[in-house]
Each structure stands twice: as structure tokens, then as C-alpha cells.
Design a protein around this motif. Sequence first.
Motif, PDB file in Angstrom:
ATOM      1  N   CYS A 103      11.857 120.713  12.399  1.00  0.00           N
ATOM      2  CA  CYS A 103      12.770 119.800  13.093  1.00  0.00           C
ATOM      3  C   CYS A 103      14.183 120.336  12.893  1.00  0.00           C
ATOM      4  CB  CYS A 103      12.651 118.368  12.561  1.00  0.00           C
ATOM      5  SG  CYS A 103      13.120 118.200  10.819  1.00  0.00           S
ATOM      6  N   HIS A 104      15.154 119.681  13.496  1.00  0.00           N
ATOM      7  CA  HIS A 104      16.564 120.045  13.326  1.00  0.00           C
ATOM      8  C   HIS A 104      17.291 118.850  12.717  1.00  0.00           C
ATOM      9  CE1 HIS A 104      15.288 123.324  15.725  1.00  0.00           C
ATOM     10  NE2 HIS A 104      15.351 122.694  16.878  1.00  0.00           N
ATOM     11  N   VAL A 105      18.144 119.117  11.728  1.00  0.00           N
ATOM     12  CA  VAL A 105      18.798 118.029  11.013  1.00  0.00           C
ATOM     13  C   VAL A 105      20.297 118.264  10.902  1.00  0.00           C
ATOM     14  CG1 VAL A 105      16.711 117.589   9.654  1.00  0.00           C
ATOM     15  CG2 VAL A 105      18.484 119.098   8.717  1.00  0.00           C
ATOM     16  N   ARG A 106      21.008 117.161  10.733  1.00  0.00           N
ATOM     17  CA  ARG A 106      22.438 117.230  10.452  1.00  0.00           C
ATOM     18  C   ARG A 106      22.651 116.824   9.001  1.00  0.00           C
ATOM     19  NH1 ARG A 106      26.091 118.235  14.009  1.00  0.00           N
ATOM     20  NH2 ARG A 106      24.743 117.656  15.761  1.00  0.00           N
ATOM     21  N   THR A 107      23.606 117.483   8.354  1.00  0.00           N
ATOM     22  CA  THR A 107      23.834 117.265   6.931  1.00  0.00           C
ATOM     23  C   THR A 107      25.293 116.926   6.649  1.00  0.00           C
ATOM     24  OG1 THR A 107      24.145 119.653   6.641  1.00  0.00           O
ATOM     25  CG2 THR A 107      21.938 118.772   6.205  1.00  0.00           C
ATOM     26  N   GLU A 108      25.517 116.355   5.454  1.00  0.00           N
ATOM     27  CA  GLU A 108      26.879 116.001   5.055  1.00  0.00           C
ATOM     28  C   GLU A 108      27.794 117.216   5.012  1.00  0.00           C
ATOM     29  OE1 GLU A 108      27.812 112.452   2.033  1.00  0.00           O
ATOM     30  OE2 GLU A 108      26.306 113.858   1.289  1.00  0.00           O
ATOM     31  N   LYS A 109      27.302 118.301   4.435  1.00  0.00           N
ATOM     32  CA  LYS A 109      28.117 119.497   4.275  1.00  0.00           C
ATOM     33  C   LYS A 109      27.763 120.528   5.335  1.00  0.00           C
ATOM     34  CE  LYS A 109      28.169 118.894  -0.768  1.00  0.00           C
ATOM     35  NZ  LYS A 109      27.795 119.529  -2.067  1.00  0.00           N
ATOM     36  N   PRO A 110      28.715 121.367   5.755  1.00  0.00           N
ATOM     37  CA  PRO A 110      28.404 122.410   6.739  1.00  0.00           C
ATOM     38  C   PRO A 110      27.505 123.488   6.134  1.00  0.00           C
ATOM     39  CG  PRO A 110      30.638 122.670   5.905  1.00  0.00           C
ATOM     40  CD  PRO A 110      30.136 121.379   5.353  1.00  0.00           C
TER      41      PRO A 110
END
Length: 418
Positions: free
Chosen positions: A197-204
Motif C-alpha cells: 500500500c502507500h502511506v503518508r507519514t509525520e516525517k518526510p
Amino acid sequence: MSKDFDVIVIGAGMVGSALACLLAQQPGELSLAVIDARESTPFDDSTDYRPRVSAISRASTRVLEACGVWPQIAASRASPYRSMYVWDGAYPADQAGAIRFESAEIGEPELGHIVENELIEHCLRERLRVTPGVQVFCPGEASGLVFSERGALVDLTGGATLRARLVVGADGSASPSRTMAGIEATGHEYGQSAVVCHVRTEKPHGETARQRFLPDGPLALLPLADGRSSIVWSTTPEQAAELIAMDDAAFLAQLSRAADKVLGEVTETSRRFAFPLRIQNASHYVRERYALVGDAAHTVHPLAGQGVNLGFLDAAALAEVILDALADDRDPGERRVLRRYERWRKGENLLAASSIDAIGQLFLRQEPAARAVRRAGMALVNRAPLVKNEIVRRAMGITGDLPRFARPPLGNSAPAES
């Protein structure tokens, strides 16, 4: 209806299409047929990322450049990664038991690119569609395969028969053409499934690929061009099913813990998919009038991201062997010609598969002695720049016995035919 060709490629996935493109880009009168049961679907880069991505090595980039498609891929949404961080899940990410690879340490602008499989396949298929001398039978399916000393006959389900001096099986790990050619493949299930899957995270992500080895399998976080990370989480089939079934909040919390919060909390996820993992190798890569490339010849665990890269090197090596044979006025379908390709690639692929398998098995062991060996070994490699840099150069495909389509300027020549 019957038609004659020099080469028929069965399978228009990434590797099969790359082989056809390499052959079609060369000057001459080479006639090609490409057969695939799947319709080519348009690729729209204004939509969300497709679930399956690959880590494309420098060698594979060169192959795609030779195919004439890399500029289009790079202009779409290929994401470079310049660092790679690998650590043992038995320890926190900031402690011993970790290795960091940096492109700057070997004087390269990046280690590779993360690219959607469908984007690569789309660009290759579009290239084939407008290339003279190539006829694409899609949807098309080979229902019969007959070999003789002078050529091969491929029967299509619609009733047509195609003739060629050489047939190439690029039709995936199940490879119906491999079965019709009488070539056996041996392997085993890993007892793992990969959740993607593809995820977004707090840090780049900082253009860094990360991989944590957990007790049930590795977790990879691969940087995407839009700031998200693509996840490949290899684990037991039971846990994979749970990860697919749970709601997003529960999945995000579990993934954050599994990733040791190396990028902070995971805040957003796309739809999740899972597929089983296995290792497999064909007993032979060639026979008279027939050759195997890519997953039809070998499959490996995704932990090292080498599957499609090995396949692109197969395509580049076989293309070189075919073109050299034609330049010497030799029949490219003769087994003694094709044996050069088999000798070139089979050993390399078996070595890669066994090395990847051994690494995976080592990290699955959780007894204290195994942990101590892993920690000491990783620390030793991390403190040995020559060893570490040679590992990353091999993974990038900028050293070793490379086909000319994958070779940097002034690279080594191909192995001599004997």
C-alpha cells in the motif's frame, strides 16, 4: 492465418516488452511478434499511484534508456532514492545492527528509482505500438507450441498460427509456454505474503529507502515522488489477512509500531493488497528454438528489490546474444547459440536468489546467538567502506558482468561465446 517472424515474445509485461523494445530499436530487418492475454490499459498520472512498485537499479535505468522509454518514465513520477537504511528489528533503528548506504559515498547521484510497475509497462507497450517491425497480438493467448529444427510454431486461441526462429517465454512465474516447452521449474512457498500500500507519514522520507527485518519478515518503506512511502510488508499469511481486514486506524497504529516510528506516526493509507511469496527456478533457461526470461525463469523474495532488475538483465543479455548471432549470420534459435545466454544469466540469477534467500532466513531466526551474529556482521559491514560500497555497486548494476545495454561507458565486454 499464418505469419512468419524472426522472434516471438510470449508475455508483454515489463521484461517481455523490454526485450522486444531492445530488439526493435536496432537497425535491420528483424521482425517481431509480441503476444499477451491482457489488454494494454492507459496510464493516467493524474490518478493515484498503482499499488505495485519496483526499485529500479541503475542498470535497469540504462536498459530502459536503450528501449527509448526512460525519459518518459522519469518525466512522469519516478522517485529517486539516494540513501538506504537497513536495520534489524531486534534493536531500535538508532542502535547497532544497522547499515546505511549513501549514493554520495560512491560518487553517484542516486541509488535508484522507485517506479510503478504499470507505468513502466505502459511506456514500453506504447513504444512497441508505434515501432515498425513489431506486431502485437493483444489480447492473444498461445494455446500450442511445436518445435522443429528449422523453427517453432505458436498456435493462438483465435485460430492463427505464428512461425518464428525463436520463441521467448516471458509469461510470468506460472509460464504456460514454459510448460508447453517441457521445461520444469522447482521452488517452494516462503510461507509469507507481501502486503502493499502507500502511506503518508509525520516525517518526510528524505529520498531514503528503509527496511526493517521483523521476526515474520521484512518491512520496506520506499519513497514516492509525492512525499508518501510505498509499503512492502512481508509477513505470515495469517497476519497479512489481518492487516488487510483491519480498519485503517488499527492498521496505521500497527504499521507505526512495526516501522519503529522511524518516520513518526503513519497518518494515512491507501487501499491494501496482498500476494503470496515463493522462490522458483527453471531447470533450464533454453532449449532449441526457445528461451526464458524474467519471472518465467526465476522468482526471488522481494526483500532486496532485485526481481525485475534481474529480469531486465535477462532481457538485455538475451537481446545481445540474438543480435550478435544475427550479425554473424547465425540462427538465433539454435540451442548452441542460446546456451551463451543461459551460461551468462543462470549462474548470476541462482547466486542472487540463494543470497537473498539466505539473508531472509538469517533474519527470521530469533535465538540470541543468531541476533548476535547479525548485529556483529552488520556493524562490521557498516565500518568497512570498501565492502559496503561494493555491495551497493553490485545492487545498482554498475559493476559485474553486464550486457552492453546495461553497461556504463567503457564497461566490461560480454562473455565470449564458446
